[in-house]
Motif scaffolding. Structure first.
Motif, PDB file in Angstrom:
ATOM      1  N   THR A  24       0.853  -1.187   0.000  1.00  0.00           N
ATOM      2  CA  THR A  24       0.000   0.000   0.000  1.00  0.00           C
ATOM      3  C   THR A  24       0.886   1.234   0.000  1.00  0.00           C
ATOM      4  OG1 THR A  24      -1.706  -1.172   1.227  1.00  0.00           O
ATOM      5  CG2 THR A  24      -1.825   1.228   1.244  1.00  0.00           C
ATOM      6  N   VAL A  25       0.653   2.127  -0.965  1.00  0.00           N
ATOM      7  CA  VAL A  25       1.468   3.334  -1.068  1.00  0.00           C
ATOM      8  C   VAL A  25       0.667   4.583  -0.708  1.00  0.00           C
ATOM      9  CG1 VAL A  25       3.098   2.370  -2.716  1.00  0.00           C
ATOM     10  CG2 VAL A  25       1.057   3.512  -3.565  1.00  0.00           C
ATOM     11  N   SER A  26      -0.583   4.392  -0.290  1.00  0.00           N
ATOM     12  CA  SER A  26      -1.410   5.509   0.164  1.00  0.00           C
ATOM     13  C   SER A  26      -1.544   5.426   1.682  1.00  0.00           C
ATOM     14  CB  SER A  26      -2.776   5.477  -0.522  1.00  0.00           C
ATOM     15  OG  SER A  26      -3.412   4.245  -0.292  1.00  0.00           O
ATOM     16  N   ASP A  27      -2.327   6.304   2.255  1.00  0.00           N
ATOM     17  CA  ASP A  27      -2.523   6.363   3.704  1.00  0.00           C
ATOM     18  C   ASP A  27      -3.200   5.079   4.201  1.00  0.00           C
ATOM     19  OD1 ASP A  27      -3.050   6.990   6.339  1.00  0.00           O
ATOM     20  OD2 ASP A  27      -4.422   8.634   5.886  1.00  0.00           O
ATOM     21  N   VAL A  28      -2.492   4.296   4.995  1.00  0.00           N
ATOM     22  CA  VAL A  28      -3.036   3.018   5.478  1.00  0.00           C
ATOM     23  C   VAL A  28      -4.148   3.202   6.508  1.00  0.00           C
ATOM     24  CG1 VAL A  28      -0.978   1.675   4.977  1.00  0.00           C
ATOM     25  CG2 VAL A  28      -1.213   2.766   7.207  1.00  0.00           C
ATOM     26  N   ASP A  29      -4.273   4.386   7.079  1.00  0.00           N
ATOM     27  CA  ASP A  29      -5.341   4.636   8.054  1.00  0.00           C
ATOM     28  C   ASP A  29      -6.632   5.107   7.397  1.00  0.00           C
ATOM     29  OD1 ASP A  29      -4.090   3.847  10.424  1.00  0.00           O
ATOM     30  OD2 ASP A  29      -2.941   5.715  10.466  1.00  0.00           O
ATOM     31  N   ASN A  30      -6.650   5.209   6.070  1.00  0.00           N
ATOM     32  CA  ASN A  30      -7.874   5.560   5.356  1.00  0.00           C
ATOM     33  C   ASN A  30      -8.470   4.279   4.779  1.00  0.00           C
ATOM     34  OD1 ASN A  30      -9.927   6.467   3.731  1.00  0.00           O
ATOM     35  ND2 ASN A  30      -8.659   7.880   2.546  1.00  0.00           N
ATOM     36  N   PRO A  31      -9.481   3.683   5.429  1.00  0.00           N
ATOM     37  CA  PRO A  31     -10.038   2.418   4.948  1.00  0.00           C
ATOM     38  C   PRO A  31     -10.898   2.561   3.699  1.00  0.00           C
ATOM     39  CG  PRO A  31     -11.298   3.186   6.818  1.00  0.00           C
ATOM     40  CD  PRO A  31     -10.145   4.146   6.653  1.00  0.00           C
ATOM     41  N   ASP A  32     -11.170   3.790   3.263  1.00  0.00           N
ATOM     42  CA  ASP A  32     -12.053   4.006   2.126  1.00  0.00           C
ATOM     43  C   ASP A  32     -11.332   4.214   0.797  1.00  0.00           C
ATOM     44  OD1 ASP A  32     -14.156   3.830   3.923  1.00  0.00           O
ATOM     45  OD2 ASP A  32     -14.138   5.992   4.306  1.00  0.00           O
ATOM     46  N   PHE A  33     -10.014   4.344   0.799  1.00  0.00           N
ATOM     47  CA  PHE A  33      -9.272   4.529  -0.446  1.00  0.00           C
ATOM     48  C   PHE A  33      -7.853   4.000  -0.273  1.00  0.00           C
ATOM     49  CE2 PHE A  33      -6.465   7.004  -3.242  1.00  0.00           C
ATOM     50  CZ  PHE A  33      -7.018   6.640  -4.460  1.00  0.00           C
ATOM     51  N   SER A  34      -7.388   3.255  -1.258  1.00  0.00           N
ATOM     52  CA  SER A  34      -5.997   2.795  -1.224  1.00  0.00           C
ATOM     53  C   SER A  34      -5.447   2.691  -2.636  1.00  0.00           C
ATOM     54  CB  SER A  34      -5.875   1.442  -0.513  1.00  0.00           C
ATOM     55  OG  SER A  34      -6.472   0.435  -1.299  1.00  0.00           O
ATOM     56  N   VAL A  35      -4.156   2.884  -2.738  1.00  0.00           N
ATOM     57  CA  VAL A  35      -3.401   2.693  -3.968  1.00  0.00           C
ATOM     58  C   VAL A  35      -2.292   1.717  -3.627  1.00  0.00           C
ATOM     59  CG1 VAL A  35      -1.943   3.813  -5.698  1.00  0.00           C
ATOM     60  CG2 VAL A  35      -3.932   5.014  -4.788  1.00  0.00           C
ATOM     61  N   PHE A  36      -2.011   0.750  -4.520  1.00  0.00           N
ATOM     62  CA  PHE A  36      -1.020  -0.268  -4.191  1.00  0.00           C
ATOM     63  C   PHE A  36      -0.168  -0.653  -5.401  1.00  0.00           C
ATOM     64  CE2 PHE A  36      -4.900  -2.500  -5.414  1.00  0.00           C
ATOM     65  CZ  PHE A  36      -4.438  -3.427  -6.332  1.00  0.00           C
ATOM     66  N   LEU A  37       0.995  -1.193  -5.095  1.00  0.00           N
ATOM     67  CA  LEU A  37       1.856  -1.872  -6.058  1.00  0.00           C
ATOM     68  C   LEU A  37       1.767  -3.354  -5.728  1.00  0.00           C
ATOM     69  CD1 LEU A  37       4.998   0.439  -5.830  1.00  0.00           C
ATOM     70  CD2 LEU A  37       3.200   0.484  -7.577  1.00  0.00           C
ATOM     71  N   CYS A  38       1.934  -4.231  -6.728  1.00  0.00           N
ATOM     72  CA  CYS A  38       1.831  -5.654  -6.437  1.00  0.00           C
ATOM     73  C   CYS A  38       2.808  -6.473  -7.272  1.00  0.00           C
ATOM     74  CB  CYS A  38       0.409  -6.164  -6.655  1.00  0.00           C
ATOM     75  SG  CYS A  38      -0.188  -6.050  -8.345  1.00  0.00           S
ATOM     76  N   VAL A  39       3.162  -7.625  -6.714  1.00  0.00           N
ATOM     77  CA  VAL A  39       3.894  -8.672  -7.425  1.00  0.00           C
ATOM     78  C   VAL A  39       3.048  -9.914  -7.249  1.00  0.00           C
ATOM     79  CG1 VAL A  39       5.977 -10.074  -7.522  1.00  0.00           C
ATOM     80  CG2 VAL A  39       6.144  -7.647  -6.978  1.00  0.00           C
ATOM     81  N   GLU A  40       2.715 -10.578  -8.374  1.00  0.00           N
ATOM     82  CA  GLU A  40       1.814 -11.724  -8.291  1.00  0.00           C
ATOM     83  C   GLU A  40       2.288 -12.839  -9.203  1.00  0.00           C
ATOM     84  OE1 GLU A  40      -1.846  -9.858  -9.459  1.00  0.00           O
ATOM     85  OE2 GLU A  40      -1.512 -10.277 -11.575  1.00  0.00           O
ATOM     86  N   TYR A  41       1.802 -14.037  -8.902  1.00  0.00           N
ATOM     87  CA  TYR A  41       1.973 -15.181  -9.787  1.00  0.00           C
ATOM     88  C   TYR A  41       0.590 -15.472 -10.327  1.00  0.00           C
ATOM     89  CZ  TYR A  41       3.654 -19.547 -11.703  1.00  0.00           C
ATOM     90  OH  TYR A  41       4.006 -20.548 -12.585  1.00  0.00           O
TER      91      TYR A  41
END
Length: 170
Positions: free
Chosen positions: A92-109
Motif C-alpha cells: 500500500t502506497v497511500s494512507d493506510v489509516d484511510n479504509p475508504d481509499f488505497s493505492v497499491f503496487l503488487c507482485v503476483e503469480y
C-alpha cells in the motif's frame, strides 16, 4: 527481471522503516478479508483473440503489516469460459489509516485455463480500491488493477466491483 524485484524490495524496506503507524494494526487473522464480485477484464498480447470479458468470482487478502498484504483471486470468464487466478503481495502506497481509499503496487503469480491466459508467470502491477459510499454501503468496493507479465509482457487489466463479506476471523 532482477531490477524490478530490487526496486520493489527497496520500496518495501522504505515503507516498513519509515511508514506511518497504522491505527488498525493487529494480527494477520484479524486482517483477513474475503470478497465476492464481478470484473470487467482486458488482456493484451499474442493469442488474445478476445479483448474483454465479464468475470465473477472471489478474492481473499490478509494484512502482514500496515503496508503489506498477501492476496489471492479466482475468477470465471463468462463469454469465453475460462478460469483466471492470481496470488501475490501488495504494498500500500497511500494512507493506510484511510479504509475508504488505497493505492497499491503488487507482485503476483498468475495463470489461467486457456491459451490467452497462459503461461503461468510472475507479473508486476498497480491498482486502487475505493469505498464510494462508506456511510451507506461500507462493504461495497470499486477497484482496478493492471499487471504486466515478467516473461511475456502481457497486460491483464480489470475493473472490479466487490462486496466484502462480513466475516470475522479471530
Amino acid at each position: 527481471m532482477k531490477k524490478p524485484l530490487m526496486f520493489l524490495a527497496l520500496v518495501v524496506m522504505v515503507f516498513i522503516l519509515y511508514g506511518p503507524p497504522c491505527a488498525r494494526a493487529g494480527t494477520f487473522l484479524e486482517g483477513v478479508q474475503v470478497a465476492a464480485g464481478a470484473n470487467g477484464a482486458w488482456l493484451t498480447g499474442p493469442n488474445a483473440a478476445f479483448p474483454a470479458d465479464l468475470e465473477a468470482g472471489g478474492s481473499a487478502s490478509g494484512s502482514l503489516s500496515p503496508h503489506i498484504s498477501a492476496y489471492g483471486d479466482l475468477y470465471y470468464g463468462f463469454s469465453h469460459s475460462y478460469l483466471r487466478w492470481d496470488t501475490g503481495g501488495k504494498l500500500t502506497v497511500s494512507d493506510v489509516d484511510n479504509p475508504d481509499f488505497s493505492v497499491f503496487l503488487c507482485v503476483e503469480y498468475r495463470g489461467g485455463s486457456v491459451d490467452a491466459r497462459q503461461p503461468n508467470e510472475v507479473a508486476y502491477g498497480a491498482g486502487f480500491g475505493l469505498v464510494p459510499w462508506p456511510e451507506r454501503f461500507p462493504n461495497f468496493i470499486v477497484g482496478g488493477k493492471a499487471a504486466v507479465g515478467g516473461k511475456t509482457d502481457r497486460t491483464i487489466a480489470s475493473l472490479a466491483f466487490r462486496y466484502l463479506l462480513p466475516l470475522k476471523i479471530k
